[in-house]
Design a protein around this motif. Structure first.
Motif, PDB file in Angstrom:
ATOM      1  N   ALA A 111      -2.203  78.346 -10.841  1.00 44.35           N
ATOM      2  CA  ALA A 111      -1.486  77.158 -11.317  1.00 44.35           C
ATOM      3  C   ALA A 111      -2.268  75.893 -10.989  1.00 44.35           C
ATOM      4  O   ALA A 111      -2.375  74.976 -11.818  1.00 44.35           O
ATOM      5  CB  ALA A 111      -0.088  77.098 -10.694  1.00 44.35           C
ATOM      6  N   SER A 112      -2.838  75.829  -9.775  1.00 46.10           N
ATOM      7  CA  SER A 112      -3.652  74.666  -9.407  1.00 46.10           C
ATOM      8  C   SER A 112      -4.872  74.545 -10.314  1.00 46.10           C
ATOM      9  O   SER A 112      -5.255  73.445 -10.718  1.00 46.10           O
ATOM     10  CB  SER A 112      -4.096  74.786  -7.944  1.00 46.10           C
ATOM     11  OG  SER A 112      -2.986  74.905  -7.083  1.00 46.10           O
ATOM     12  N   SER A 113      -5.476  75.680 -10.627  1.00 49.25           N
ATOM     13  CA  SER A 113      -6.642  75.671 -11.510  1.00 49.25           C
ATOM     14  C   SER A 113      -6.278  75.169 -12.903  1.00 49.25           C
ATOM     15  O   SER A 113      -7.027  74.413 -13.528  1.00 49.25           O
ATOM     16  CB  SER A 113      -7.233  77.080 -11.593  1.00 49.25           C
ATOM     17  OG  SER A 113      -8.335  77.120 -12.475  1.00 49.25           O
ATOM     18  N   SER A 118      -6.559  70.938 -16.909  1.00 50.40           N
ATOM     19  CA  SER A 118      -5.825  70.095 -17.860  1.00 50.40           C
ATOM     20  C   SER A 118      -6.139  68.620 -17.636  1.00 50.40           C
ATOM     21  O   SER A 118      -6.340  67.860 -18.587  1.00 50.40           O
ATOM     22  CB  SER A 118      -4.323  70.337 -17.742  1.00 50.40           C
ATOM     23  OG  SER A 118      -4.003  71.678 -18.032  1.00 50.40           O
ATOM     24  N   LEU A 119      -6.195  68.194 -16.372  1.00 50.12           N
ATOM     25  CA  LEU A 119      -6.527  66.801 -16.070  1.00 50.12           C
ATOM     26  C   LEU A 119      -7.943  66.472 -16.532  1.00 50.12           C
ATOM     27  O   LEU A 119      -8.200  65.369 -17.040  1.00 50.12           O
ATOM     28  CB  LEU A 119      -6.384  66.551 -14.566  1.00 50.12           C
ATOM     29  CG  LEU A 119      -4.962  66.526 -14.011  1.00 50.12           C
ATOM     30  CD1 LEU A 119      -4.983  66.450 -12.494  1.00 50.12           C
ATOM     31  CD2 LEU A 119      -4.183  65.348 -14.589  1.00 50.12           C
ATOM     32  N   ALA A 120      -8.860  67.422 -16.368  1.00 50.58           N
ATOM     33  CA  ALA A 120     -10.230  67.187 -16.819  1.00 50.58           C
ATOM     34  C   ALA A 120     -10.283  66.988 -18.326  1.00 50.58           C
ATOM     35  O   ALA A 120     -11.067  66.168 -18.828  1.00 50.58           O
ATOM     36  CB  ALA A 120     -11.122  68.359 -16.404  1.00 50.58           C
ATOM     37  N   PRO A 135     -13.137  65.774 -11.826  1.00 53.22           N
ATOM     38  CA  PRO A 135     -12.242  65.119 -10.871  1.00 53.22           C
ATOM     39  C   PRO A 135     -12.524  63.634 -10.679  1.00 53.22           C
ATOM     40  O   PRO A 135     -11.586  62.834 -10.570  1.00 53.22           O
ATOM     41  CB  PRO A 135     -12.484  65.901  -9.572  1.00 53.22           C
ATOM     42  CG  PRO A 135     -12.941  67.242 -10.023  1.00 53.22           C
ATOM     43  CD  PRO A 135     -13.734  67.004 -11.270  1.00 53.22           C
ATOM     44  N   ALA A 136     -13.809  63.242 -10.614  1.00 52.04           N
ATOM     45  CA  ALA A 136     -14.116  61.831 -10.403  1.00 52.04           C
ATOM     46  C   ALA A 136     -13.603  60.964 -11.551  1.00 52.04           C
ATOM     47  O   ALA A 136     -13.203  59.815 -11.338  1.00 52.04           O
ATOM     48  CB  ALA A 136     -15.625  61.640 -10.240  1.00 52.04           C
ATOM     49  N   TYR A 137     -13.584  61.522 -12.749  1.00 49.66           N
ATOM     50  CA  TYR A 137     -13.127  60.764 -13.909  1.00 49.66           C
ATOM     51  C   TYR A 137     -11.607  60.625 -13.924  1.00 49.66           C
ATOM     52  O   TYR A 137     -11.081  59.557 -14.251  1.00 49.66           O
ATOM     53  CB  TYR A 137     -13.616  61.433 -15.199  1.00 49.66           C
ATOM     54  CG  TYR A 137     -15.055  61.164 -15.483  1.00 49.66           C
ATOM     55  CD1 TYR A 137     -15.445  60.116 -16.315  1.00 49.66           C
ATOM     56  CD2 TYR A 137     -16.057  61.943 -14.910  1.00 49.66           C
ATOM     57  CE1 TYR A 137     -16.782  59.861 -16.567  1.00 49.66           C
ATOM     58  CE2 TYR A 137     -17.389  61.701 -15.156  1.00 49.66           C
ATOM     59  CZ  TYR A 137     -17.751  60.653 -15.984  1.00 49.66           C
ATOM     60  OH  TYR A 137     -19.078  60.393 -16.225  1.00 49.66           O
ATOM     61  N   TYR A 138     -10.878  61.709 -13.588  1.00 52.33           N
ATOM     62  CA  TYR A 138      -9.430  61.514 -13.606  1.00 52.33           C
ATOM     63  C   TYR A 138      -8.932  60.828 -12.342  1.00 52.33           C
ATOM     64  O   TYR A 138      -7.809  60.330 -12.304  1.00 52.33           O
ATOM     65  CB  TYR A 138      -8.644  62.795 -13.921  1.00 52.33           C
ATOM     66  CG  TYR A 138      -8.875  64.029 -13.083  1.00 52.33           C
ATOM     67  CD1 TYR A 138      -8.368  64.135 -11.801  1.00 52.33           C
ATOM     68  CD2 TYR A 138      -9.521  65.133 -13.623  1.00 52.33           C
ATOM     69  CE1 TYR A 138      -8.524  65.297 -11.063  1.00 52.33           C
ATOM     70  CE2 TYR A 138      -9.688  66.310 -12.897  1.00 52.33           C
ATOM     71  CZ  TYR A 138      -9.183  66.387 -11.611  1.00 52.33           C
ATOM     72  OH  TYR A 138      -9.338  67.542 -10.890  1.00 52.33           O
ATOM     73  N   PRO A 243      -7.132  64.841 -25.872  1.00 56.39           N
ATOM     74  CA  PRO A 243      -6.933  65.827 -26.924  1.00 56.39           C
ATOM     75  C   PRO A 243      -5.475  66.160 -27.119  1.00 56.39           C
ATOM     76  O   PRO A 243      -4.661  66.003 -26.212  1.00 56.39           O
ATOM     77  CB  PRO A 243      -7.706  67.049 -26.390  1.00 56.39           C
ATOM     78  CG  PRO A 243      -7.642  66.892 -24.917  1.00 56.39           C
ATOM     79  CD  PRO A 243      -7.690  65.408 -24.652  1.00 56.39           C
ATOM     80  N   ARG A 244      -5.163  66.634 -28.301  1.00 58.22           N
ATOM     81  CA  ARG A 244      -3.793  67.046 -28.585  1.00 58.22           C
ATOM     82  C   ARG A 244      -3.581  68.440 -28.014  1.00 58.22           C
ATOM     83  O   ARG A 244      -4.278  69.388 -28.343  1.00 58.22           O
ATOM     84  CB  ARG A 244      -3.557  67.067 -30.093  1.00 58.22           C
ATOM     85  CG  ARG A 244      -2.131  67.450 -30.490  1.00 58.22           C
ATOM     86  CD  ARG A 244      -1.954  67.388 -31.981  1.00 58.22           C
ATOM     87  NE  ARG A 244      -2.220  66.051 -32.479  1.00 58.22           N
ATOM     88  CZ  ARG A 244      -2.271  65.762 -33.778  1.00 58.22           C
ATOM     89  NH1 ARG A 244      -2.100  66.693 -34.684  1.00 58.22           N
ATOM     90  NH2 ARG A 244      -2.523  64.524 -34.149  1.00 58.22           N
TER      91      ARG A 244
END
Length: 256
Positions: A111-113, A118-120, A135-138, A243-244
């Motif tokens: 789930a964490s993965s 998804s955030l990426a 990670p640095a971008y989100y 993205p959609r």
């Protein structure tokens, strides 16, 4: 040197036992509940999307990697030599019961993965003919904390060569040396140089070369790769590509 090694082992054990492990477990349980057990619920969708074709532009050129190529890149970044050696060590030290707890942790961490990936995707930015993110971008675009993203990128740049990559190279070298046997002091150096050369060919060839290697060697442990996330240096960052997505990230919350 022995004192430094003992200090690192002690603090490393304490850090993993009393901080890292509880945080990983609690976050994994939280994401599992909030996402509706996404790591199990979307398994059929995962197999279905593996056959999706690579999107192409008007000239017929691929705009990104295929779904299967993205899967092989992701699998190679998660399953490395350290995982294989770690599993063997866990079974040798903890017995067969260690397998059960590794299954439990793998299920919770799924789930964490998913949330991490998804955030990426949500906060990636276009870069010429492809995208870049992580990670640095989100952290910069999602948490609105450029400083945190910069620190994360710096830590990864320092940590990967001296921790992850060196550990994997050392494990490969030790395994090959013990298997071959004999008095060959040059063998570990030769293996290290070979790994560095092959890794360089893949890394500097970009994601296209990585996905071609993933197609050619499915399921194999790819060489360690470094892809430092470097936040945009401009004062006003580019608007992240969103993205959609199909469905919900978790029940009741739809991505707009």
């Amino acid at each position: 040197m022995d004192a430094v090694n003992e200090w690192l082992l002690t603090w490393g054990d304490n850090l993993w036992t009393w901080l890292v492990l509880p945080v990983v477990v609690l976050l994994g349980l939280y994401f599992t509940i909030r996402s509706g057990v996404v790591q199990f619920r979307l398994i059929p969708e995962m197999f279905r999307t593996l056959t999706d074709k690579t999107p192409r532009n008007d000239a017929g050129e691929p705009q990104s990697v295929s779904a299967f190529q993205a899967f092989t890149i992701s699998a190679a970044s998660r399953v490395g030599v350290g995982n294989i050696a770690g599993v063997g060590t866990a079974i040798a030290v903890g017995g067969p019961g260690a397998v059960f707890w590794m299954w439990v942790m793998a299920f919770i961490g799924g789930a964490s993965s998913f949330i991490e990936s998804s955030l990426a995707q949500l906060f990636k930015v276009r870069d010429k003919d492809s995208f870049r993110g992580g990670p640095a971008y989100y952290m910069q675009s999602g948490l609105k904390s450029r400083g945190l993203g910069v620190w994360f990128a710096i830590i990864l740049i320092i940590c990967f060569p001296f921790a992850f990559s060196s550990l994997q190279a050392n494990t490969i070298s030790a395994t090959v040396t013990s298997s071959v046997g004999g008095d060959m002091p040059w063998l570990p150096w030769g293996i290290g140089v070979g790994i560095a050369a092959l890794t360089g060919l893949v890394v500097f060839g970009g994601v296209r070369r990585m996905d071609r290697l993933g197609d050619a060697v499915p399921g194999a442990d790819h060489g360690p790769r470094i892809s430092p996330a470097r936040p945009d240096r401009r004062r006003t960052p580019r608007r992240p590509h969103r993205p959609r997505l199909r469905g919900d990230l978790h029940p009741g919350v739809r991505v707009q």
